[in-house]
Write an enzyme that holds these catalytic residues in place. Structure first.
Site, PDB file in Angstrom:
ATOM      1  N   GLU A  95       0.611  -1.339  -0.009  1.00  0.00           N
ATOM      2  CA  GLU A  95      -0.149   0.020   0.032  1.00  0.00           C
ATOM      3  C   GLU A  95       0.816   1.192   0.082  1.00  0.00           C
ATOM      4  OE1 GLU A  95      -2.844  -2.174   3.141  1.00  0.00           O
ATOM      5  OE2 GLU A  95      -2.224  -0.063   3.583  1.00  0.00           O
ATOM      6  N   CYS A 108       2.819   8.296   2.189  1.00  0.00           N
ATOM      7  CA  CYS A 108       3.340   7.131   3.039  1.00  0.00           C
ATOM      8  C   CYS A 108       3.963   6.055   1.935  1.00  0.00           C
ATOM      9  CB  CYS A 108       2.197   6.902   3.951  1.00  0.00           C
ATOM     10  SG  CYS A 108       2.691   5.657   5.325  1.00  0.00           S
ATOM     11  N   CYS A 115       6.420  -7.630   7.436  1.00  0.00           N
ATOM     12  CA  CYS A 115       7.509  -7.191   8.415  1.00  0.00           C
ATOM     13  C   CYS A 115       7.680  -8.330   9.169  1.00  0.00           C
ATOM     14  CB  CYS A 115       6.849  -6.080   8.992  1.00  0.00           C
ATOM     15  SG  CYS A 115       8.173  -5.278   9.963  1.00  0.00           S
ATOM     16  N   CYS A 119       5.465  -6.289  16.015  1.00  0.00           N
ATOM     17  CA  CYS A 119       4.823  -5.525  16.846  1.00  0.00           C
ATOM     18  C   CYS A 119       3.429  -5.752  17.040  1.00  0.00           C
ATOM     19  CB  CYS A 119       4.998  -4.089  16.468  1.00  0.00           C
ATOM     20  SG  CYS A 119       6.889  -3.618  16.366  1.00  0.00           S
ATOM     21  N   CYS A 122       0.344  -3.872  15.673  1.00  0.00           N
ATOM     22  CA  CYS A 122       0.299  -3.451  14.103  1.00  0.00           C
ATOM     23  C   CYS A 122      -0.040  -4.437  13.287  1.00  0.00           C
ATOM     24  CB  CYS A 122       2.037  -3.214  13.637  1.00  0.00           C
ATOM     25  SG  CYS A 122       2.084  -2.971  11.903  1.00  0.00           S
ATOM     26  N   SER A 224       9.532   4.932  16.530  1.00  0.00           N
ATOM     27  CA  SER A 224       8.330   4.349  17.053  1.00  0.00           C
ATOM     28  C   SER A 224       8.602   3.746  18.458  1.00  0.00           C
ATOM     29  CB  SER A 224       7.951   3.117  16.461  1.00  0.00           C
ATOM     30  OG  SER A 224       7.676   3.579  15.048  1.00  0.00           O
ATOM     31  N   LEU A 225       8.496   4.782  19.451  1.00  0.00           N
ATOM     32  CA  LEU A 225       8.982   4.381  20.862  1.00  0.00           C
ATOM     33  C   LEU A 225       7.890   3.467  21.570  1.00  0.00           C
ATOM     34  CD1 LEU A 225      11.174   4.882  22.842  1.00  0.00           C
ATOM     35  CD2 LEU A 225      10.079   6.966  23.808  1.00  0.00           C
ATOM     36  N   CYS A 344      -2.315   0.993   8.731  1.00  0.00           N
ATOM     37  CA  CYS A 344      -1.218   0.425   8.150  1.00  0.00           C
ATOM     38  C   CYS A 344      -1.469  -1.273   7.758  1.00  0.00           C
ATOM     39  CB  CYS A 344       0.095   0.436   9.477  1.00  0.00           C
ATOM     40  SG  CYS A 344       1.482  -0.578   8.542  1.00  0.00           S
TER      41      CYS A 344
HETATM   42  N1  SAH Z   1       8.217  -0.204  10.524  1.00  0.00           N
HETATM   43  C1  SAH Z   1       8.288   1.018  11.068  1.00  0.00           C
HETATM   44  C2  SAH Z   1       7.645   2.088   9.938  1.00  0.00           C
HETATM   45  C3  SAH Z   1       6.050   1.598   9.687  1.00  0.00           C
HETATM   46  S1  SAH Z   1       5.164   1.534  10.826  1.00  0.00           S
HETATM   47  C4  SAH Z   1       8.050   1.747  12.238  1.00  0.00           C
HETATM   48  O1  SAH Z   1       7.573   0.709  13.173  1.00  0.00           O
HETATM   49  O2  SAH Z   1       8.334   2.662  12.530  1.00  0.00           O
HETATM   50  C5  SAH Z   1       4.572   3.362  11.050  1.00  0.00           C
HETATM   51  C6  SAH Z   1       3.999   3.923  12.265  1.00  0.00           C
HETATM   52  O3  SAH Z   1       2.714   3.279  12.629  1.00  0.00           O
HETATM   53  C7  SAH Z   1       4.870   3.220  13.376  1.00  0.00           C
HETATM   54  O4  SAH Z   1       5.025   4.116  14.580  1.00  0.00           O
HETATM   55  C8  SAH Z   1       3.817   2.136  14.179  1.00  0.00           C
HETATM   56  O5  SAH Z   1       4.247   1.681  15.277  1.00  0.00           O
HETATM   57  C9  SAH Z   1       2.517   2.742  13.610  1.00  0.00           C
HETATM   58  N2  SAH Z   1       1.486   1.785  13.747  1.00  0.00           N
HETATM   59  C10 SAH Z   1       1.477   0.455  13.208  1.00  0.00           C
HETATM   60  N3  SAH Z   1       0.210  -0.033  13.287  1.00  0.00           N
HETATM   61  C11 SAH Z   1      -0.589   0.879  13.889  1.00  0.00           C
HETATM   62  C12 SAH Z   1      -1.995   0.779  14.531  1.00  0.00           C
HETATM   63  N4  SAH Z   1      -2.688  -0.324  14.172  1.00  0.00           N
HETATM   64  N5  SAH Z   1      -2.477   2.113  14.999  1.00  0.00           N
HETATM   65  C13 SAH Z   1      -1.428   3.171  15.090  1.00  0.00           C
HETATM   66  N6  SAH Z   1      -0.264   3.047  14.743  1.00  0.00           N
HETATM   67  C14 SAH Z   1       0.142   2.098  14.190  1.00  0.00           C
HETATM   68 FE1  SF4 Z   2       6.941  -3.919  11.281  1.00  0.00          FE
HETATM   69 FE2  SF4 Z   2       6.798  -1.152  11.907  1.00  0.00          FE
HETATM   70 FE3  SF4 Z   2       4.615  -3.056  12.079  1.00  0.00          FE
HETATM   71 FE4  SF4 Z   2       6.612  -3.075  13.850  1.00  0.00          FE
HETATM   72  S1  SF4 Z   2       4.982  -1.261  13.612  1.00  0.00           S
HETATM   73  S2  SF4 Z   2       5.342  -4.853  12.964  1.00  0.00           S
HETATM   74  S3  SF4 Z   2       8.476  -2.663  12.536  1.00  0.00           S
HETATM   75  S4  SF4 Z   2       5.578  -2.224  10.427  1.00  0.00           S
END
Ligand code: SAH
Ligand code: SF4
Length: 364
Positions: A95, A108, A115, A119, A122, A224-225, A344
């Site tokens: 996407e 974006c 991935c 996480c 996610c 992404s903390l 995402c």
């Molecule tokens: N892998 C990288 C970049 C892609 S994710 C990363 O983790 O930073 C981009 C951002 O979207 C990250 O901060 C991730 O933690 C956040 N994210 C992923 N799934 C989400 C969700 N369901 N709701 C809100 N933020 C989310």
């Molecule tokens: Fe991968 Fe970023 Fe999603 Fe974590 S938040 S699973 S690093 S895409």
């Protein structure tokens, strides 16, 4: 030659392109011409390259191809967010989302199909990694957006697509070489020409590559903390077990491209009852001490089967107030494109079930 055996030239560096051109008897100076037509003006065919003589155009067409990923879906939200589901030759899909704002707009961009970092909040993390995107696949997303927004031949100040965020599917620092190659081509001033100041790379914390990213690419960094202690971060961002918070924050302090004007963004997803207390906010402020930082509070975007809920609006505001009071800008990210599955990785899985008031531009 059939299209199949032609060489794809998107994603080659200038040097690589020159080598390919010379192999078929074309002079090195053609590189610059082809580059400008392809990346500067969005040409998709060699016969559009009017500064190149017909004979050379034919030679180019015989051996090379300028290709984009196939557009599987092209959806426009009522709020202007636009989302493409793109398909590569091997049928893998990713996407790409364009989020317009008043006087700018960010694309974006995805870096991987799926991935490997799981996480827990996610949706992409639930999809097993299928493959790294090649430089061509990453640049292709940017080119599809410029095509779709019709911004190749517009004056720069009239363009809405101004910024890139590497925040789509995948972890960009787990695919560093391809991402770096793609971004260098995207930043090239004679081509797509989006500067490093307008590009932000988001990482979940692949510490050893953060410094390289700053030195070699100089783009903005987002981290992404999502948690303020290792016990919780180990659970929700599992790469933390390898690179814990202390090491991650040290890499941020040392980030070569960060200074007063260019702060590091800390992303923090608001998960109800998990990481959203006042104490968490105060701990976040303590951790960020001494870092040129801003905080991006992201309301959790729910997906089917997700083990979390989003914090309430009041809770998010109270959290933001504490971070703000400590002197850090902490905007709450607006949820955009809800009707077209902007979370995402969701469009990819839910596309069959997608319905609502979205407009499918492809179907029109
Ligand atoms: N892998 C990288 C970049 C892609 S994710 C990363 O983790 O930073 C981009 C951002 O979207 C990250 O901060 C991730 O933690 C956040 N994210 C992923 N799934 C989400 C969700 N369901 N709701 C809100 N933020 C989310
Ligand atoms: Fe991968 Fe970023 Fe999603 Fe974590 S938040 S699973 S690093 S895409």
């Amino acid at each position: 030659m059939t299209n199949h055996s032609k060489i794809h030239i998107i994603g080659l560096t200038r040097e690589e392109l020159t080598v390919e051109l010379q192999k078929v008897g074309l002079e090195a100076f053609r590189t610059k011409q082809v580059w400008q037509w392809m990346y500067g003006r969005g040409a998709t065919r060699f016969d559009q390259m009017s500064s190149i003589a017909k004979k050379q155009q034919q030679m180019l067409d015989e051996h090379f191809i300028i290709d984009r990923p196939k557009i599987d879906k092209d959806l426009l939200s009522f709020d202007g967010t636009r989302k493409w589901l793109l398909e590569f030759e091997d049928k893998n899909k990713v996407e790409t989302v364009f989020i317009p704002e008043e006087d700018r707009g960010a694309l974006c961009v995805s870096s991987q199909v799926g991935c490997t970092l799981t996480c827990t909040f996610c949706h992409t993390g639930t999809q097993p990694l299928v493959r790294n995107l090649r430089a061509r696949d990453i640049i292709g997303q940017v080119m599809v957006a410029r095509d779709g927004l019709n911004e190749w031949n517009k004056k720069r100040e009239d363009c809405l697509f101004t910024n890139i965020v590497m925040m789509g599917m995948g972890e960009p620092l787990m695919n560093y070489d391809n991402v770096a190659k793609a971004l260098n081509i995207i930043m090239d001033g004679e081509g797509i020409s989006i500067s490093k100041r307008k590009i932000t790379l988001s990482t979940s914390g692949v510490v050893p590559l953060i410094e390289r990213c700053g030195n070699e690419l100089g783009v903005n960094l987002a981290v992404s903390l999502h948690a303020t202690n290792d016990a919780l971060r180990d659970e929700i961002v599992p790469i933390n077990k390898k690179y814990p918070i202390k090491e991650l924050l040290q890499a941020c302090r040392d980030y070569p491209a960060a200074n007063n004007a260019r702060r590091i963004t800390f992303e923090y997803v608001m998960l109800k009852g998990v990481n959203d207390s006042d104490a968490d906010a105060r701990e976040l402020v303590r951790l960020l001490k001494g870092i040129h930082a801003k905080v991006n509070l992201i309301p959790f975007n729910p997906w089917k089967g997700a083990p979390y809920e989003c914090s309430s609006r009041n809770r998010i505001n109270a959290f933001a107030d504490i971070v703000n009071a400590a002197g850090y800008s902490a905007p709450v990210r607006a949820t955009r494109g809800q009707d077209i599955y902007a979370a995402c990785g969701q469009l990819k899985s839910d596309s069959e079930r997608a319905k609502g008031q979205r407009v499918d531009l492809k179907a029109q």
